[in-house]
Design an enzyme around this catalytic site. Structure first.
Site, PDB file in Angstrom:
ATOM      1  N   GLU A   1       0.821  -1.216   0.000  1.00  0.00           N
ATOM      2  CA  GLU A   1       0.000   0.000   0.000  1.00  0.00           C
ATOM      3  C   GLU A   1       0.857   1.269   0.000  1.00  0.00           C
ATOM      4  OE1 GLU A   1      -3.952  -1.830   2.145  1.00  0.00           O
ATOM      5  OE2 GLU A   1      -2.428  -0.944   3.440  1.00  0.00           O
TER       6      GLU A   1
ATOM      7  N   GLU B   1      -5.589  -7.712  -1.979  1.00  0.00           N
ATOM      8  CA  GLU B   1      -6.220  -7.676  -0.663  1.00  0.00           C
ATOM      9  C   GLU B   1      -7.672  -7.280  -0.855  1.00  0.00           C
ATOM     10  OE1 GLU B   1      -4.546  -5.381   2.539  1.00  0.00           O
ATOM     11  OE2 GLU B   1      -2.487  -5.779   1.887  1.00  0.00           O
TER      12      GLU B   1
END
Length: 457
Positions: free
Chosen positions: A162, A356
């Site tokens: 991320e 994810e």
């Protein structure tokens, strides 16, 4: 309506080392910034996690029995290089070597993430983490070593979990930042240093291996809270500064025009050197990886004057009306997932890889199978949205990795916020017996994988 996905589609699971491994002071591991964080009323310490360090065989078997063919895991930097910039630890490297070999023996393709927020403590304390160029160089050295060790067996890589979080307020918790005033200038410099680190590793991998690598974002759809033109402007700027600006580097090798002009007119020194620009120009990605959980709305009226776009959501974030939410306020928005898949693919034309996706819910085991129909419904809606992106919008999607197969503590250390399809019998403050107990969703997802997405009922 559900359709089988293309042959070779990757179904799997994602985890991070500090949320799974434990073994915080074993096998020659050095301390990370997480290892010294104490338990709180609503979180555990990070010493044991779900004890994957001592017994990952049962978790691999659960993956294999479910039919998974891909597992994304993180290498703990301080396990393989205790101080972050010193000698490498062969016992730590052997742990991952054995893990990779066992995954392959079970027909599971490994995918490596090199950094998931757990900076070696020594680098945080001495250099203030990624604020210092020394840590950038240390990370590239570490990444090159892991590539040399494992790229013959690991075909998929990402550097930073991320990565756009380093362009947001989260940066102070995940970059090894130890002390300072937390200024906008520091935030932008850290974000740039992290990109330099990504590019250094990606360029090395492409030059020396046949493996593939992509940048990864935490991609949340952000809608304008109203038809107010400023709400619409702010929503676009959030996407530009937190997502597209990084994607431009991942794909084209340069920051976006709007971001570079913003830096110039506001006189931010992000330590962007000519050498960086040369390295960026050589960079490219093989796919675009991202996490997706929820969406937000932005109300520009709540954002103070002179706030940089990186902080708009700190002030103006609002819930999207009409959507279900969990206990922590995270909503369920599969159309946002489809929109991200399609709009990003339309612009960059690289395979998309959601690695994810999931929902956290408080659950307790009472001796009977946990009937987590809410989790089944969440994944069903998102996989259907993915299939719509593939078959209606023409998006090339490599796979779908859930977060996650097995309960692990959330990134805040809260074991009560459970994402897994397999229950782990521990609480925040009591390890209990750590037994793995499949939930109803485990068997539902097994059927989804067996039909390659054709059966979502």
């Amino acid at each position: 309506m559900a359709k089988a996905l293309p042959e070779g589609f990757l179904w799997g699971n994602s985890t991070s080392s500090m949320q799974t491994e434990g073994g915080w002071n074993e096998g020659g591991k050095g301390l990370s910034v997480y290892d010294v964080r104490p338990a709180t009323a609503n979180s555990m310490d990070w010493h044991v996690a779900i004890d994957n360090y001592h017994d990952y065989d049962q978790d691999i078997q659960l993956m294999a029995d479910q039919g998974m063919n891909c597992y994304r895991f993180q290498i703990s930097w301080s396990r393989v290089c205790p101080t972050g910039d010193g000698l490498f630890n062969e016992r730590g490297i052997k742990f991952y070597d054995d893990l990779i070999n066992k995954l392959l023996a079970h027909g599971i393709t490994p995918m490596i993430c090199l950094y998931h927020f757990d900076m070696p403590l020594a680098l945080a304390e001495k250099y203030n983490g990624f604020l210092d160029r020394h840590v950038v160089d240390a990370f590239i050295r570490y990444g090159k070593e892991m590539i040399d060790r494992f790229s013959d067996r690991v075909p998929y890589w990402i550097t930073f979990n991320e990565q756009n979080l380093y362009s947001m307020t989260n940066v102070w918790d995940i970059s090894g930042y130890d002390h300072g005033d937390k200024t906008d200038a520091e935030l932008l410099k850290i974000a740039h240093h992290v990109m330099v680190a990504h590019v250094g590793v990606a360029n090395y991998l492409h030059k020396h291996t046949d493996a593939k690598i992509g940048g990864m974002l935490a991609y949340s759809e952000v809608y304008p809270a109203s038809a107010n033109p400023r709400d619409i402007l702010y929503a676009r700027q959030i996407d530009e500064f937190l997502n597209k600006n990084l994607l431009d580097v991942f794909v084209y090798g340069n920051y976006s025009t709007e971001f570079e002009n913003f830096i110039k007119i506001h006189h931010f020194d992000i330590d962007y050197t000519d050498a960086d620009k040369s390295e960026f120009a050589d960079n490219y990605s093989d796919y675009i990886a991202f996490s997706y959980y929820r969406s937000d709305a932005i109300n520009s009226d709540k954002v103070p004057v002179n706030t940089i776009p990186n902080h708009y959501l700190d002030y103006g974030q609002e819930p999207v009306p009409g959507l279900q939410i969990n206990e922590w306020g995270w909503n369920v928005d599969p159309l946002g997932f489809r929109d991200i898949l399609t709009k990003v693919y339309n612009q960059y034309h690289l395979p998309m890889f959601p690695i994810e996706n999931g929902i956290g819910v408080r659950e307790e085991y009472n001796g009977r199978q946990i009937e987590d129909d809410y989790r089944i419904d969440y994944h069903r809606q998102h996989i259907q949205a993915l299939e719509d992106a593939v078959y209606q919008d023409g998006v090339d999607v490599l796979g779908y990795l859930g977060w996650g197969l097995i309960d692990i503590p959330s990134s805040s250390g809260n074991m009560d916020k459970r994402y897994g399809m397999v229950y782990v019998n521990r609480t925040n403050h009591d390890l209990l017996d750590m037994k793995r107990i499949p939930k109803k969703s485990y068997y539902w997802f097994k059927n989804v994988i067996a039909t390659n997405g054709a059966s979502l009922d």
